[in-house]
Design an enzyme around this catalytic site. Structure first.
Site, PDB file in Angstrom:
ATOM      1  N   ALA A  24      27.977 -19.420 -10.293  1.00 35.10           N
ATOM      2  CA  ALA A  24      27.589 -18.927 -11.611  1.00 35.10           C
ATOM      3  C   ALA A  24      26.245 -18.205 -11.615  1.00 35.10           C
ATOM      4  CB  ALA A  24      27.546 -20.092 -12.596  1.00 35.10           C
ATOM      5  N   ARG A  36      27.502 -24.529 -15.853  1.00 34.83           N
ATOM      6  CA  ARG A  36      27.168 -25.947 -15.796  1.00 34.83           C
ATOM      7  C   ARG A  36      25.671 -26.208 -15.813  1.00 34.83           C
ATOM      8  NH1 ARG A  36      31.771 -25.528 -12.768  1.00 34.83           N
ATOM      9  NH2 ARG A  36      33.465 -26.860 -13.448  1.00 34.83           N
ATOM     10  N   HIS A 123      38.633 -20.680  -8.737  1.00 32.33           N
ATOM     11  CA  HIS A 123      38.904 -21.313 -10.038  1.00 32.33           C
ATOM     12  C   HIS A 123      39.843 -20.457 -10.886  1.00 32.33           C
ATOM     13  CE1 HIS A 123      34.987 -23.878  -9.682  1.00 32.33           C
ATOM     14  NE2 HIS A 123      35.979 -24.369  -8.987  1.00 32.33           N
ATOM     15  N   CYS A 131      53.381 -16.982 -18.918  1.00 31.86           N
ATOM     16  CA  CYS A 131      54.085 -17.674 -19.991  1.00 31.86           C
ATOM     17  C   CYS A 131      54.346 -19.105 -19.535  1.00 31.86           C
ATOM     18  CB  CYS A 131      55.402 -16.968 -20.302  1.00 31.86           C
ATOM     19  SG  CYS A 131      56.473 -17.947 -21.379  1.00 31.86           S
ATOM     20  N   CYS A 134      58.567 -19.377 -19.369  1.00 34.07           N
ATOM     21  CA  CYS A 134      59.436 -18.650 -18.434  1.00 34.07           C
ATOM     22  C   CYS A 134      58.663 -18.024 -17.271  1.00 34.07           C
ATOM     23  CB  CYS A 134      60.238 -17.570 -19.166  1.00 34.07           C
ATOM     24  SG  CYS A 134      59.267 -16.094 -19.560  1.00 34.07           S
ATOM     25  N   CYS A 155      54.695 -14.693 -25.136  1.00 31.78           N
ATOM     26  CA  CYS A 155      55.604 -14.006 -24.227  1.00 31.78           C
ATOM     27  C   CYS A 155      56.528 -13.078 -25.006  1.00 31.78           C
ATOM     28  CB  CYS A 155      56.407 -15.065 -23.487  1.00 31.78           C
ATOM     29  SG  CYS A 155      57.707 -14.399 -22.457  1.00 31.78           S
ATOM     30  N   CYS A 158      60.397 -14.751 -24.320  1.00 31.96           N
ATOM     31  CA  CYS A 158      60.835 -16.056 -24.854  1.00 31.96           C
ATOM     32  C   CYS A 158      59.897 -16.610 -25.929  1.00 31.96           C
ATOM     33  CB  CYS A 158      60.979 -17.066 -23.717  1.00 31.96           C
ATOM     34  SG  CYS A 158      59.411 -17.781 -23.182  1.00 31.96           S
ATOM     35  N   SER A 197      25.030 -24.137  -6.964  1.00 32.35           N
ATOM     36  CA  SER A 197      24.282 -25.373  -6.716  1.00 32.35           C
ATOM     37  C   SER A 197      24.983 -26.213  -5.654  1.00 32.35           C
ATOM     38  CB  SER A 197      24.163 -26.175  -8.008  1.00 32.35           C
ATOM     39  OG  SER A 197      25.451 -26.484  -8.492  1.00 32.35           O
ATOM     40  N   LEU A 238      17.676 -14.574  -6.216  1.00 29.92           N
ATOM     41  CA  LEU A 238      18.878 -13.756  -6.008  1.00 29.92           C
ATOM     42  C   LEU A 238      18.565 -12.280  -6.162  1.00 29.92           C
ATOM     43  CD1 LEU A 238      21.372 -15.893  -8.099  1.00 29.92           C
ATOM     44  CD2 LEU A 238      21.651 -15.347  -5.687  1.00 29.92           C
TER      45      LEU A 238
HETATM   46 ZN   LIG Z   1      58.328 -16.503 -21.612  1.00 27.44          ZN
END
Ligand SMILES: [Zn+2]
Length: 255
Positions: A24, A36, A123, A131, A134, A155, A158, A197, A238
């Site tokens: 982060a 965090r 992550h 969806c 489906c 979706c 569906c 960290s 940084l």
């Molecule tokens: Zn769907």
């Protein structure tokens, strides 16, 4: 500092498989608050709900309105943020053939926006949505306007709820992606670890894996990390690190 940067730059030029691991911290240079950290997004409740709840899979499945209400302010407004010095450095290194892959804990898409092509997001990422019913896919650009209009993205075939491919609490990290990250760590011979960290798993184990396989580790973070003793070089800033290396890269590119 200058000598140490010269040395790291030389390592980058000489490495057969240079890689980077980012957290982060690299995005705080873009104005995105550390998730965090002390003032991190995760510390602030939203409409009485902790972010751990907003990003919890059971809560999402019960009613996605909470997540999408909160995410409207952050996840779907990433266009407000510009890549920072570290994002640019890594993209420029890759273009110069001096960076093979970026492994990141971040979900803000800024490495890609800076121009990095080989990015592994452990992550997950909001670039794609699936969806829940489906499995059909929609992109960030398709879902974004729906969320910004205050609606739940659904979706087209569906009518199931779309969920971003971000790893929620209660969900496992994608195994293939994690395995790939570990393989990269085992295969790299130089690893730049920036803005993490290294206290949350698997972030803590990944650079350790690289060190175990003999990679040279460079850690850049404003706070101490539990892996500092493994680092061949250690920097705090940084911005100074990234600007210093970008200047060196510009020099050899211009020559
Ligand atoms: Zn769907």
């Amino acid at each position: 500092m200058e000598q140490a940067l010269d040395e790291v730059f030389r390592w980058l030029q000489q490495a057969a498989f240079p890689a980077a691991f980012t957290g982060a911290g690299v995005s705080t240079l873009s104005g995105i608050r550390d998730f965090r950290g002390k003032n991190g997004v995760y510390r602030e409740p939203w409409q009485g709900m902790a972010v751990e709840e907003l990003l919890s899979l059971p809560v999402f499945e019960k009613d996605p309105v909470h997540f999408y209400g909160w995410a409207r302010e952050f996840v779907y407004r990433l266009d407000r943020f510009q890549p920072g010095a570290v994002h640019l450095l890594l993209a420029e290194l890759e273009a110069a053939g001096m960076m093979k892959e970026v492994i990141t804990q971040n979900i803000d898409l800024l490495h890609q926006r800076a121009g990095s092509r080989n990015v592994c997001e452990i992550h997950g990422s909001p670039a794609r949505h699936h969806c829940r019913r489906c499995g059909s896919v929609q992109s960030y650009d398709e879902v974004g306007p729906v969320v910004m209009a205050g609606e739940i993205p659904r979706c087209r075939s569906c009518h199931g709820v779309m969920k971003p491919d971000i790893v929620f609490y209660g969900e496992n990290l994608d195994e293939d992606r994690l395995q790939h990250a570990f393989d990269t760590m085992a295969g790299c011979d130089l690893l730049l670890v920036m803005g993490s960290s290294l206290t949350v798993q698997p972030a803590a184990s990944l650079p350790a894996e690289a060190a175990r396989h003999g990679a040279r580790i460079v850690i850049v973070n404003d706070q101490p990390t539990p892996l500092d003793r493994l680092a061949a070089r250690r920097f705090r800033s940084l911005e100074e690190f990234a600007d210093g290396l970008r200047a060196r890269l510009a020099q050899i590119s211009g020559a």
